[in-house]
Design an enzyme around this catalytic site. Structure first.
Site, PDB file in Angstrom:
ATOM      1  N   LEU A   1       0.826  -1.204   0.000  1.00 45.73           N
ATOM      2  CA  LEU A   1       0.000   0.000   0.000  1.00 45.73           C
ATOM      3  C   LEU A   1       0.865   1.261   0.000  1.00 45.73           C
ATOM      4  CD1 LEU A   1      -3.212   0.477   2.087  1.00 45.73           C
ATOM      5  CD2 LEU A   1      -1.493   2.268   2.077  1.00 45.73           C
TER       6      LEU A   1
ATOM      7  N   LEU B   1      -1.056   6.608  -4.621  1.00 46.53           N
ATOM      8  CA  LEU B   1      -1.674   6.875  -3.322  1.00 46.53           C
ATOM      9  C   LEU B   1      -0.826   7.820  -2.480  1.00 46.53           C
ATOM     10  CD1 LEU B   1      -3.928   6.170  -1.276  1.00 46.53           C
ATOM     11  CD2 LEU B   1      -2.504   4.246  -0.533  1.00 46.53           C
TER      12      LEU B   1
ATOM     13  N   TYR C   1      -3.693  -4.383  -3.374  1.00 46.38           N
ATOM     14  CA  TYR C   1      -2.528  -4.478  -2.487  1.00 46.38           C
ATOM     15  C   TYR C   1      -2.309  -5.860  -1.872  1.00 46.38           C
ATOM     16  CZ  TYR C   1      -3.049   0.543  -2.910  1.00 46.38           C
ATOM     17  OH  TYR C   1      -3.171   1.816  -3.416  1.00 46.38           O
TER      18      TYR C   1
ATOM     19  N   HIS D   1     -14.161   7.676   3.663  1.00 44.25           N
ATOM     20  CA  HIS D   1     -12.713   7.604   3.884  1.00 44.25           C
ATOM     21  C   HIS D   1     -12.090   8.937   3.484  1.00 44.25           C
ATOM     22  CE1 HIS D   1      -8.627   6.190   4.013  1.00 44.25           C
ATOM     23  NE2 HIS D   1      -9.029   4.997   4.422  1.00 44.25           N
TER      24      HIS D   1
ATOM     25  N   GLU E   1     -12.192  -0.824   8.607  1.00 43.46           N
ATOM     26  CA  GLU E   1     -12.708   0.508   8.910  1.00 43.46           C
ATOM     27  C   GLU E   1     -14.138   0.485   9.449  1.00 43.46           C
ATOM     28  OE1 GLU E   1     -10.711   0.067   6.310  1.00 43.46           O
ATOM     29  OE2 GLU E   1      -9.271   1.724   6.245  1.00 43.46           O
TER      30      GLU E   1
ATOM     31  N   GLU F   1     -12.794   0.339  13.338  1.00 46.90           N
ATOM     32  CA  GLU F   1     -12.750   1.787  13.528  1.00 46.90           C
ATOM     33  C   GLU F   1     -14.103   2.345  13.955  1.00 46.90           C
ATOM     34  OE1 GLU F   1     -10.752   5.697  11.418  1.00 46.90           O
ATOM     35  OE2 GLU F   1     -11.274   3.980  10.160  1.00 46.90           O
TER      36      GLU F   1
END
Length: 325
Positions: free
Chosen positions: A30, A36, A101, A197, A276, A280
Site C-alpha cells: 500500500l 496513493l 494491495y 474515507h 474501517e 474503527e
C-alpha cells in the site's frame, strides 16, 4: 460454458491481509503505491519509506485485526459480490476479483482469465466514488497487468457509480434498517452521520472529484430516506499531511456537545465490511461516542452481498454494456 462466448466480470478492490503475518507486507504494498502516496523526493525513496512505515504501522494495527478475527473479510465479500452479480447477469458471465494491495492481484487474475480463454471483460471498480488514490490506482495497475499478462483482452471499465439509482435505493434501505435499531422514543432525534474515507486535501485541490461524488451520494440517499438531520465526516486519517475535513471524530464531539444522544453511522465509501467498519466504527467510534455522552450509537448494516445491492450492480453492468454496444 464456452469460453469464447464468455464475458469476464472483474471486480477491483483494495484487498486486505488474509492473516496476521500478512499485515506488514500488505501495508508495504500500500505505502509503495505512488498513486496513493507520492513522495516529493521521488520514487527512489518510496520503497525505503514504505518498508519503514509498514513495519511500525503493522505493530499498531495487528491487534485491531486480531480483534476482528485475524484477517480482513474484504476478499470474502468481494468474491461473494462477484459471483452473485455474475449469476444475476446470466451464464455468459464469469466472475473474477483483482485486489490492489494483496492477493489475488491483477496479474494473478489476468493469468487465470487467459487460461480460462476469456477474451473480453467488464471491469467494475467497487469504489462508488472516483478518486485517483483508489479507483485510479487500481485501474492503472490493471492496465499495466493487461499489457504484460493478457494483451489480447478487450475490456471496458465502470469507474464510478456514486449516483446510480439502485445503489442509492439500497443505501436508503440500509439507513432505514439502521434507524430501526433505536428505541422508538428516540427515533425522531437520531442524527445521521455519513462517514467517508478521508483523502489528503491535495487530491481535492488538484481537481479530484471524490468530494463532489460523496456529496451527491449523501444527497441522493437523503432524498430517499426523507427529511432528517444529517452530517458528513471523513475517517481513517493518519500521517502529517492536511486531510479533508471535518474528521468524523470531530463531528461526533460536536454532536455530543450539542446534547445529541443518538447517532446512526452511515459509512458510504465502503460497500463491504472490513477493518474501517468492523473496528474503527464498531469499536473505536462506539467507545468514543459513549464516553462523550452519546448513549445510542449504531452503524447501518453494510451492503455486502445483500440482494438489492447485487441487483443494483447487475443492472449497472447491463446498462454499461447496453451503452457501449
Amino acid at each position: 460454458m464456452d469460453p469464447e462466448n464468455s464475458t469476464g466480470l472483474v471486480l477491483l478492490n483494495m484487498g486486505g491481509p488474509d492473516s496476521l503475518d500478512s499485515i506488514e507486507p500488505f501495508l508495504y504494498n500500500l505505502f509503495s503505491d505512488r498513486d496513493l502516496i507520492h513522495l516529493p523526493l521521488g520514487a527512489m525513496l518510496q520503497r525505503p519509506f514504505a518498508r519503514l512505515i509498514s513495519h511500525f504501522r503493522a505493530r499498531r494495527v495487528r491487534e485491531n485485526y486480531r480483534i476482528i478475527g485475524g484477517s480482513s473479510p474484504l476478499l470474502k465479500w468481494t468474491n461473494l459480490q462477484a459471483r452473485a452479480i455474475a449469476t444475476e447477469m446470466g451464464p455468459a458471465f464469469r466472475p473474477y476479483v483483482a485486489m490492489r494491495y494483496w492477493h489475488p492481484d491483477a496479474r494473478e487474475t489476468l493469468r487465470r482469465m487467459a487460461a480460462d480463454g476469456v477474451e473480453r471483460a467488464v471491469v467494475l471498480s467497487m469504489y462508488p466514488h472516483f478518486t485517483g488514490a483508489t479507483t485510479g490506482s487500481s485501474l492503472n495497475d490493471f492496465r499495466r497487468a493487461v499489457a504484460s499478462v493478457h494483451p489480447s483482452l478487450k475490456y471496458s471499465v465502470i469507474e464510478h457509480w456514486y449516483d446510480w439509482p439502485g445503489y442509492l435505493d439500497a443505501l436508503a434501505r440500509r439507513v432505514r434498517e439502521g434507524l430501526a435499531k433505536f428505541p422508538a422514543e428516540m427515533h425522531d432525534r437520531v442524527q445521521i452521520l455519513f462517514s467517508a474515507h478521508a483523502l489528503p486535501q491535495k487530491f481535492i485541490d488538484r481537481g479530484d472529484p471524490y468530494l463532489e461524488h460523496v456529496l451527491s451520494t449523501v444527497k441522493g440517499t437523503m432524498q430517499r430516506v426523507g427529511e432528517r438531520n444529517w452530517h458528513l465526516g471523513f475517517q481513517s486519517r493518519s500521517g502529517p499531511v492536511r486531510w479533508m475535513e471535518p474528521d468524523t471524530v470531530e463531528v461526533l464531539d460536536r454532536l455530543a456537545t450539542d446534547g445529541v444522544e443518538a447517532v446512526l453511522m452511515v459509512p458510504i465509501s465502503f460497500v463491504s465490511d472490513h477493518i474501517e467498519t468492523l473496528h474503527e466504527i464498531d469499536i473505536e467510534y462506539l467507545d468514543h461516542a459513549r464516553k462523550q455522552g452519546i448513549r445510542h450509537f449504531h452503524r447501518m448494516p453494510s451492503l455486502n452481498d445483500h440482494p438489492d445491492f447485487i441487483g443494483a450492480m447487475a443492472a449497472l453492468v447491463t446498462d454499461h454494456l447496453d451503452r457501449n454496444k
